[in-house]
Design a protein around this motif. Structure first.
Motif, short mmCIF file in Angstrom:
data_model
loop_
_atom_site.label_atom_id
_atom_site.label_comp_id
_atom_site.label_asym_id
_atom_site.label_seq_id
_atom_site.Cartn_x
_atom_site.Cartn_y
_atom_site.Cartn_z
N GLY A 77 8.38 26.91 -15.59
CA GLY A 77 8.92 26.36 -14.34
C GLY A 77 9.05 27.42 -13.28
N TYR A 78 9.31 28.66 -13.70
CA TYR A 78 9.44 29.75 -12.73
C TYR A 78 8.06 30.19 -12.24
N CYS A 79 7.15 30.42 -13.19
CA CYS A 79 5.80 30.84 -12.83
C CYS A 79 4.91 30.67 -14.07
N PRO A 80 3.89 29.82 -14.01
CA PRO A 80 3.03 29.62 -15.18
C PRO A 80 2.41 30.91 -15.70
N ARG A 81 2.13 31.84 -14.80
CA ARG A 81 1.54 33.12 -15.25
C ARG A 81 2.57 33.92 -16.07
N GLN A 82 3.84 33.88 -15.63
CA GLN A 82 4.88 34.57 -16.40
C GLN A 82 4.96 33.97 -17.81
N CYS A 83 4.89 32.64 -17.87
CA CYS A 83 4.94 31.95 -19.17
C CYS A 83 3.79 32.42 -20.07
N ALA A 84 2.59 32.50 -19.48
CA ALA A 84 1.43 32.91 -20.29
C ALA A 84 1.52 34.37 -20.70
N LEU A 85 2.02 35.23 -19.81
CA LEU A 85 2.15 36.65 -20.17
C LEU A 85 3.08 36.79 -21.39
N ILE A 86 4.16 36.00 -21.41
CA ILE A 86 5.14 36.11 -22.51
C ILE A 86 4.64 35.39 -23.77
N ASP B 158 -3.71 32.27 -12.53
CA ASP B 158 -3.72 33.21 -11.41
C ASP B 158 -2.29 33.57 -11.01
N ALA B 159 -2.17 34.71 -10.33
CA ALA B 159 -0.85 35.17 -9.86
C ALA B 159 -0.59 34.60 -8.46
N PRO B 160 0.51 33.88 -8.27
CA PRO B 160 0.78 33.35 -6.93
C PRO B 160 1.13 34.45 -5.92
N ASN B 161 1.66 35.59 -6.39
CA ASN B 161 2.04 36.70 -5.51
C ASN B 161 2.90 36.21 -4.34
N ASP B 162 4.08 35.70 -4.66
CA ASP B 162 4.98 35.21 -3.61
C ASP B 162 6.40 35.71 -3.87
N ALA B 163 7.39 35.06 -3.26
CA ALA B 163 8.77 35.55 -3.30
C ALA B 163 9.34 35.65 -4.72
N ARG B 164 8.76 34.90 -5.66
CA ARG B 164 9.27 34.94 -7.04
C ARG B 164 9.07 36.31 -7.68
N CYS B 165 8.02 36.99 -7.26
CA CYS B 165 7.60 38.21 -7.96
C CYS B 165 8.64 39.32 -7.93
N LYS B 166 9.40 39.41 -6.84
CA LYS B 166 10.34 40.54 -6.77
C LYS B 166 11.49 40.40 -7.77
N HIS B 167 11.72 39.21 -8.29
CA HIS B 167 12.76 39.02 -9.30
C HIS B 167 12.18 38.94 -10.72
N CYS B 168 10.89 39.16 -10.85
CA CYS B 168 10.23 38.94 -12.14
C CYS B 168 10.19 40.23 -12.96
N SER B 169 10.58 40.13 -14.21
CA SER B 169 10.60 41.31 -15.09
C SER B 169 9.19 41.80 -15.42
N LEU B 170 8.19 40.96 -15.17
CA LEU B 170 6.82 41.32 -15.57
C LEU B 170 5.96 41.83 -14.42
N ILE B 171 6.59 42.14 -13.29
CA ILE B 171 5.80 42.52 -12.11
C ILE B 171 4.90 43.73 -12.38
N ASP B 172 5.37 44.67 -13.20
CA ASP B 172 4.58 45.89 -13.42
C ASP B 172 3.39 45.67 -14.36
N VAL B 173 3.46 44.65 -15.19
CA VAL B 173 2.29 44.36 -16.03
C VAL B 173 1.40 43.29 -15.39
N CYS B 174 2.01 42.45 -14.56
CA CYS B 174 1.24 41.38 -13.91
C CYS B 174 0.43 41.91 -12.73
N LEU B 175 1.01 42.84 -11.98
CA LEU B 175 0.38 43.41 -10.78
C LEU B 175 -0.07 42.32 -9.81
N PRO B 176 0.86 41.46 -9.36
CA PRO B 176 0.47 40.31 -8.52
C PRO B 176 -0.17 40.72 -7.20
N SER B 177 0.23 41.87 -6.64
CA SER B 177 -0.34 42.26 -5.34
C SER B 177 -1.79 42.70 -5.50
#
Ligand code: SF4
Length: 213
Positions: free
Chosen positions: A21-30, A170-189
């Motif tokens: 619900g937060y981000c499908p990519r986060q779900c898949a990474l985990i 795909d990574a949406p690269n939006d406001a959710r990312c700054k609160h996401c614990s996986l930003i360093d492995v996802c590299l949304p930007s």
């Protein structure tokens, strides 16, 4: 074993509902890639759950509650646990504990999945539950209505399909990312901007070719 657990029918972890619900990519990474990164948000979240596990929260005082109980639905292929289930006169009332404040309905999907499990396990109707947000120390009551049930069932099937396909969205690269614990492995930007990704890939191969020549 139930027929539904045939090959290709994946069991969905209840926690995956919130991640999806937060981000499908986060779900898949985990849940597909088994990635987990600790950051300040997850550490504070763990501390919040420790308080629940130790029964150290006053919110349930006066209401009989089961804490940290396993939940499952054979019908829906769900497995997980509930932080707390209050045994109220009107029926079981799941309570999920979250750090931070409310952002969208991601946690509602997880709570609804818990309610669906409780209904199957106990044969009782679950019409409401609550999410306790530690940052603001407030409960948000959630109605387990038809709309939320429909969204939850849809998310369960989409997660199951994603698990089966072992697919990373795909990574949406939006406001959710700054609160996401996986930003360093996802590299949304990087992965969220195809031109930038192509440029970095080109630079990488250029340096590789130079080193090899
Ligand atoms: S960093 Fe952003 S795109 Fe990547 S998983 Fe987290 S929320 Fe999703």
């Amino acid at each position: 074993m139930d027929d539904e657990y045939s090959e290709g029918w994946w069991e969905v972890p209840i926690s995956a509902l919130e991640h999806y619900g937060y981000c499908p990519r986060q779900c898949a990474l985990i849940h597909v890639e088994q990635t987990y990164e600790e950051n300040v948000f997850t550490m504070r979240g763990s501390l919040a759950h420790d308080r629940v596990d130790s029964g150290d929260d006053a919110a349930n005082r006066g209401v009989p509650a089961l804490r940290g109980i396993p939940l499952w639905s054979d019908k829906l292929g769900l497995r997980g646990r509930a932080d707390a289930v209050e045994m109220r006169e009107g029926g079981p009332y799941p309570v999920e504990y979250k750090i931070g404040r409310r952002r969208g309905i991601a946690a509602d999907l997880q709570l609804c999945a818990q309610a669906l499990c409780l209904e199957e396990m106990l044969g009782a109707s679950v019409t409401k539950g609550a999410i306790f947000y530690h940052e603001v120390r407030k409960r948000h009551e959630v109605r387990i209505d038809e709309d939320l049930r429909g969204r939850t069932l849809k998310a369960i099937e989409e997660i199951r399909e994603m698990l089966g396909a072992q697919r990373l969205p795909d990574a949406p690269n939006d406001a959710r990312c700054k609160h996401c614990s996986l930003i360093d492995v996802c590299l949304p930007s990087v992965v969220g901007e195809p031109d930038r990704l192509r440029g970095l890939q080109g630079a990488l191969w250029y340096h590789y070719d130079v080193k090899e020549s």
